[in-house]
Design a protein around this motif. Structure first.
Motif, PDB file in Angstrom:
ATOM      1  N   ALA A 195     -48.776  79.975 -38.851  1.00  0.00           N
ATOM      2  CA  ALA A 195     -49.627  79.955 -40.039  1.00  0.00           C
ATOM      3  C   ALA A 195     -49.622  78.576 -40.686  1.00  0.00           C
ATOM      4  O   ALA A 195     -50.666  78.077 -41.127  1.00  0.00           O
ATOM      5  CB  ALA A 195     -49.158  81.011 -41.037  1.00  0.00           C
ATOM      6  N   TYR A 228     -51.817  83.940 -44.701  1.00  0.00           N
ATOM      7  CA  TYR A 228     -50.568  83.162 -44.638  1.00  0.00           C
ATOM      8  C   TYR A 228     -49.359  84.075 -44.737  1.00  0.00           C
ATOM      9  O   TYR A 228     -49.177  84.791 -45.725  1.00  0.00           O
ATOM     10  CB  TYR A 228     -50.529  82.140 -45.775  1.00  0.00           C
ATOM     11  N   ALA A 231     -48.103  77.149 -49.123  1.00  0.00           N
ATOM     12  CA  ALA A 231     -49.366  76.722 -48.516  1.00  0.00           C
ATOM     13  C   ALA A 231     -50.292  76.096 -49.554  1.00  0.00           C
ATOM     14  O   ALA A 231     -50.958  75.086 -49.280  1.00  0.00           O
ATOM     15  CB  ALA A 231     -50.050  77.910 -47.845  1.00  0.00           C
TER      16      ALA A 231
END
Length: 276
Positions: free
Chosen positions: A167, A161, A204
């Motif tokens: 991503a 990431y 994330a």
């Protein structure tokens, strides 16, 4: 969640690994496993100029080449169908003509995920070269999993990431696939400054946690090439899948043909989940 998977069939060792992985995932998700074979007649027979006196000989030669190719792909399809039956996996066969990259991009519309073997400089019958993989990733409407010719029994997932749009989309596609079930997930991000890497991976991890996927943030301070950072990290843990986006700021040639993705395609010991 996965309802159907498309796997490219050919007689390369990596393709058999891709087929095995597709059956395993299809069985785990009670999904349909679709085997696709693509016969590239133009590539096999060519279109070179032939004197009139040699046309008959060329036609006979081409007919023999195509007959042999159809028999080889037929054996691959029979093996796929037999193994699916043994594993109690619902299966379907698609037998198409045309360039494999074009066929995959078209037939992928039927399924949730596409699996192919790692491309070769001289691909097996029905397989892809690295150059052809570019077209598949660029035009494929579904996430793509590139499978090496080495099997792995490991289950942990590493998500590469960097905070880019690509991503972020890869993380979303992975979360929606259901492949995170019963797996340890690590989100790895590298930057020269620890604070920068931490902020990236935390976003994330928050997204994954909100989708009930327990993920661990792994910020790394490094000036090394991203591929080296990822390969070194995966070597320390029982990694079975790498998730990453493609087509970043430098777009097609610099990224997909750049050192990061090329090195990972050549050296990554586990399947790579690609999304753009």
């Amino acid at each position: 969640m996965l309802k159907s998977l498309l796997v490219l069939l050919n007689d390369a060792r990596g393709a058999y690994q891709a087929s095995d992985l597709a059956r395993h995932w299809a069985s785990s998700h009670e999904a349909l496993c679709v085997g696709l074979s693509a016969l590239d007649i133009e590539s096999l027979c060519g279109d070179e100029p032939v004197p009139m006196a040699g046309m008959s000989a060329k036609e006979q030669r081409d007919e023999k080449i195509l007959e042999d190719a159809r028999m080889r792909l037929g054996r691959v399809r029979d093996r796929f169908r037999s193994l699916c039956t043994q594993a109690n996996v619902a299966s379907q066969l698609l037998d198409e003509e045309g360039r494999p990259a074009d066929v995959i991009a078209r037939e992928a519309q039927r399924c949730d995920l596409v699996l192919i073997d790692c491309p070769q400089s001289r691909p097996a019958l029905g397989g892809l070269t690295t150059d052809q993989l570019v077209g598949v990733v660029k035009h494929c409407p579904r996430p793509l999993v590139v499978v090496p010719d080495r099997p792995t029994a490991e289950t942990d997932v590493v998500i590469a990431y960097d905070g880019s749009l690509q991503a972020a989309r890869a993380v979303q596609a992975f979360a929606q696939s259901g492949l995170a079930a019963d797996r340890q997930v690590r989100v790895v991000g590298a930057a020269e400054q620890y604070v920068t890497a931490t902020r990236r991976v935390d976003r994330a991890v928050d997204f994954l946690n909100r989708h009930h996927i327990a993920a661990k943030a792994v910020p790394i301070t490094s000036e090394e090439e991203p591929a080296a950072v990822l390969l070194n990290h995966m070597a320390l843990y029982p990694t079975g899948l790498l998730v990453m986006g493609t087509f970043g700021q430098n777009f097609l040639r610099e990224v997909l043909f750049g050192s990061v993705t090329r090195r990972l395609l050549e050296q990554c010991p586990v399947p790579i989940f690609l999304s753009h």
